[in-house]
Motif scaffolding. Structure first.
Motif, PDB file in Angstrom:
ATOM      1  N   TRP A  82       0.806  -1.214   0.000  1.00  0.00           N
ATOM      2  CA  TRP A  82       0.000   0.000   0.000  1.00  0.00           C
ATOM      3  C   TRP A  82       0.838   1.262   0.000  1.00  0.00           C
ATOM      4  CZ3 TRP A  82      -3.546  -2.412  -1.886  1.00  0.00           C
ATOM      5  CH2 TRP A  82      -4.157  -3.518  -1.315  1.00  0.00           C
ATOM      6  N   SER A  85       2.198   2.137  -3.410  1.00  0.00           N
ATOM      7  CA  SER A  85       1.100   2.413  -4.344  1.00  0.00           C
ATOM      8  C   SER A  85       0.529   3.807  -4.100  1.00  0.00           C
ATOM      9  CB  SER A  85      -0.006   1.367  -4.189  1.00  0.00           C
ATOM     10  OG  SER A  85       0.466   0.069  -4.456  1.00  0.00           O
ATOM     11  N   ILE A  86       0.352   4.147  -2.827  1.00  0.00           N
ATOM     12  CA  ILE A  86      -0.207   5.449  -2.468  1.00  0.00           C
ATOM     13  C   ILE A  86       0.771   6.561  -2.801  1.00  0.00           C
ATOM     14  CG2 ILE A  86      -1.025   6.887  -0.554  1.00  0.00           C
ATOM     15  CD1 ILE A  86      -1.878   4.203   0.818  1.00  0.00           C
ATOM     16  N   TYR A 107      -4.572   1.755  -7.131  1.00  0.00           N
ATOM     17  CA  TYR A 107      -5.305   0.511  -6.903  1.00  0.00           C
ATOM     18  C   TYR A 107      -4.647  -0.730  -7.517  1.00  0.00           C
ATOM     19  CZ  TYR A 107      -8.990   3.921  -5.887  1.00  0.00           C
ATOM     20  OH  TYR A 107      -9.724   4.974  -5.379  1.00  0.00           O
ATOM     21  N   LEU A 110      -4.713  -3.914  -5.509  1.00  0.00           N
ATOM     22  CA  LEU A 110      -5.987  -4.293  -4.890  1.00  0.00           C
ATOM     23  C   LEU A 110      -6.541  -5.544  -5.576  1.00  0.00           C
ATOM     24  CD1 LEU A 110      -7.782  -3.040  -2.643  1.00  0.00           C
ATOM     25  CD2 LEU A 110      -9.181  -2.068  -4.470  1.00  0.00           C
ATOM     26  N   TYR A 117     -14.260  -1.020  -4.687  1.00  0.00           N
ATOM     27  CA  TYR A 117     -13.682   0.203  -4.133  1.00  0.00           C
ATOM     28  C   TYR A 117     -13.033   1.075  -5.211  1.00  0.00           C
ATOM     29  CZ  TYR A 117     -14.340  -1.845   0.498  1.00  0.00           C
ATOM     30  OH  TYR A 117     -14.884  -2.388   1.640  1.00  0.00           O
ATOM     31  N   ILE A 410      -5.010   8.584   3.018  1.00  0.00           N
ATOM     32  CA  ILE A 410      -5.279   7.430   2.165  1.00  0.00           C
ATOM     33  C   ILE A 410      -4.779   6.143   2.818  1.00  0.00           C
ATOM     34  CG2 ILE A 410      -4.852   6.380  -0.095  1.00  0.00           C
ATOM     35  CD1 ILE A 410      -4.552   9.226  -1.212  1.00  0.00           C
ATOM     36  N   GLU A 413      -7.257   4.683   5.040  1.00  0.00           N
ATOM     37  CA  GLU A 413      -8.338   4.039   4.291  1.00  0.00           C
ATOM     38  C   GLU A 413      -7.932   2.648   3.806  1.00  0.00           C
ATOM     39  OE1 GLU A 413     -11.587   4.982   3.370  1.00  0.00           O
ATOM     40  OE2 GLU A 413     -11.259   6.378   5.031  1.00  0.00           O
ATOM     41  N   PHE A 414      -6.686   2.521   3.393  1.00  0.00           N
ATOM     42  CA  PHE A 414      -6.217   1.254   2.820  1.00  0.00           C
ATOM     43  C   PHE A 414      -5.863   0.216   3.878  1.00  0.00           C
ATOM     44  CE2 PHE A 414      -6.494   3.227  -1.139  1.00  0.00           C
ATOM     45  CZ  PHE A 414      -6.166   2.356  -2.150  1.00  0.00           C
ATOM     46  N   GLU A 415      -5.762   0.650   5.121  1.00  0.00           N
ATOM     47  CA  GLU A 415      -5.457  -0.319   6.189  1.00  0.00           C
ATOM     48  C   GLU A 415      -6.563  -1.361   6.341  1.00  0.00           C
ATOM     49  OE1 GLU A 415      -4.700   2.106   9.571  1.00  0.00           O
ATOM     50  OE2 GLU A 415      -2.617   2.530   9.020  1.00  0.00           O
ATOM     51  N   PHE A 417      -7.746  -3.044   4.080  1.00  0.00           N
ATOM     52  CA  PHE A 417      -7.506  -4.137   3.143  1.00  0.00           C
ATOM     53  C   PHE A 417      -6.434  -5.097   3.640  1.00  0.00           C
ATOM     54  CE2 PHE A 417      -8.676  -0.574   0.078  1.00  0.00           C
ATOM     55  CZ  PHE A 417     -10.024  -0.938   0.062  1.00  0.00           C
ATOM     56  N   GLU A 418      -5.861  -4.830   4.813  1.00  0.00           N
ATOM     57  CA  GLU A 418      -4.794  -5.699   5.325  1.00  0.00           C
ATOM     58  C   GLU A 418      -5.339  -7.097   5.601  1.00  0.00           C
ATOM     59  OE1 GLU A 418      -1.654  -5.145   5.622  1.00  0.00           O
ATOM     60  OE2 GLU A 418      -1.631  -2.992   5.148  1.00  0.00           O
TER      61      GLU A 418
END
Length: 418
Positions: A82, A85-86, A107, A110, A117, A410, A413-415, A417-418
């Motif tokens: 992540w 990517s971010i 993404y 992902l 998402y 961000i 927000e992506f945490e 998806f862990e």
């Protein structure tokens, strides 16, 4: 007159970033190639759009260069995707000409089962980029623990079935994997970029992006380059250079320290006086700059960039040229480079005040090291030259602060998806 062709723009980006870590850019080139061929197979994109997407694929992992140890590529790619990517998304959005396509990078790690998402406008390219990334990883699988039936088992889970079908269609039509194996994919990418018609502002944006990417290693080097560009450009206008010379001056100043990308960080960021051996290594950045740029940008830009340490009396480096060999734009960048070094804060010094700067530059001019004409012009306009640079610097720092702030938002927000 164009300073650089579209094809050579890609060559400079890839050759420069490969000096930091060739595995990242090699992976990017193959991913960009696969993405390009998949999208070309659909016959729905223009050559310009295909080139944009190929470049997006090439730079999709540019956020990895931000990591403190880029040698751990496989670990960052598989265990902690992540952050890069971010950061790559934000970097391309704010510091490149790819603002409208940058979100695809956000993404690309992902899983397809979380595709809800992804904003609808990006879904197709994200799916293709995600698959292209995985295909190159699979083909070079040594430590990623991807089984031979990975694509069968993970269809519509890790990646979309549609993207897999599109790849197989493109493979049958273009023989993608064969071109990857024999290396001819590079020729196809070169041909694609040679056919693109890019505006000068678009190409300039990518070169500026490349210089900003050096910040991943040395923030001092980037700020120094920003100052050199600002000082040189202002002095060029004050000394009434024509439009062609001003353009060459800008690019020469922008690229003058690109060779520092090959200099060890402990030397670039040293807080003490460099040893003789370390200084020889540091001085090599001029020759490396010349090697990176030769044959890729016009000759005058190469000379401006690679002659900023030459002196009028022949005591400079790396060619020991004299005043008769140096043009006015080259002399301007030499003065701008020294002014930037004196005015800017470094790891080993604070900013010098005007009195000390004036003393040092006047002594160099009196000893026939740098141009008296350029130095006099500078000090006639010193306050406005510095004020203009400070305004430009604050605007850029504002962008960096925005990137830092948005990264944190961000990332939270992506945490999930862990």
């Amino acid at each position: 007159m164009s300073v650089i062709s579209s094809e050579n723009l890609n060559k400079i980006i890839c050759s420069s970033l490969s000096i930091i870590n060739k595995d990242i850019i090699n992976h990017g080139e193959i991913t960009g190639y696969i993405l390009y061929k998949m999208l070309e197979c659909e016959n729905r994109y223009t050559k310009q759009e295909l080139m944009d997407f190929a470049m997006l694929g090439i730079l999709h992992d540019i956020g990895l260069y931000k990591e403190p140890d880029v040698s751990k590529l496989k670990e960052f790619e598989t265990r902690n995707p992540w952050a890069h990517s971010i950061y790559g998304f934000l970097f391309l959005k704010y510091l490149s000409p790819m603002q409208d396509k940058a979100e695809n990078v956000l993404y690309h790690h992902l899983d397809y089962q979380l595709n809800s998402y992804v904003p609808q406008k990006y879904k197709h390219v994200v799916e293709c980029l995600n698959f292209a990334d995985k295909m190159d990883t699979f083909m070079h699988n040594t430590t990623h623990n991807m089984s031979t039936d990975y694509f069968v088992m993970n269809r519509n889970i890790k990646f979309s079935g549609h993207s897999m079908d599109l790849f197989l269609k493109a493979e049958a039509k273009y023989h993608i994997t064969q071109h990857m194996k024999d290396g001819s994919y590079n020729d196809e990418l070169a041909e694609l970029f040679s056919q693109a018609t890019l505006s000068e502002s678009y190409k300039r944006g990518f070169l500026e992006m490349l210089i900003y990417s050096i910040d991943f290693r040395s923030e001092h080097t980037v700020i120094h380059t920003m100052a050199t560009v600002s000082f040189a450009r202002q002095l060029g206008k004050l000394m009434h250079l024509n439009s062609v010379d001003l353009s060459n001056l800008y690019y020469g100043a922008l690229l003058h320290d690109i060779g520092k990308i090959a200099i060890p960080l402990e030397i670039l960021e040293s807080t003490s006086r460099l040893s003789d051996e370390e200084m020889r290594t540091m001085k090599a950045h001029v020759r490396i700059t010349e090697m990176i740029l030769e044959g890729k940008v016009n000759e005058e830009v190469v000379k401006i960039a690679s002659r900023h340490h030459e002196k009028l009396d022949g005591s400079g480096y790396h060619r020991g040229l004299t005043e008769a060999d140096l043009t006015l734009p080259q002399k301007i960048v030499a003065v701008a480079d020294i002014l930037s070094a004196l005015y800017g804060k470094r790891s080993y010094k604070d900013s010098f005040d005007r009195t000390l700067i004036e003393k040092i530059l006047n002594e160099d001019a009196n000893h026939h090291k740098i141009s008296r004409e350029v130095v006099d012009c500078l000090f006639r306009n010193y306050d406005s030259v510095i004020a203009t640079f400070e305004k430009e610097k604050n605007e850029t720092i504002g962008i960096y602060l925005k990137i830092k702030e948005q990264f944190s938002v961000i990332m939270k927000e992506f945490e999930k998806f862990e």
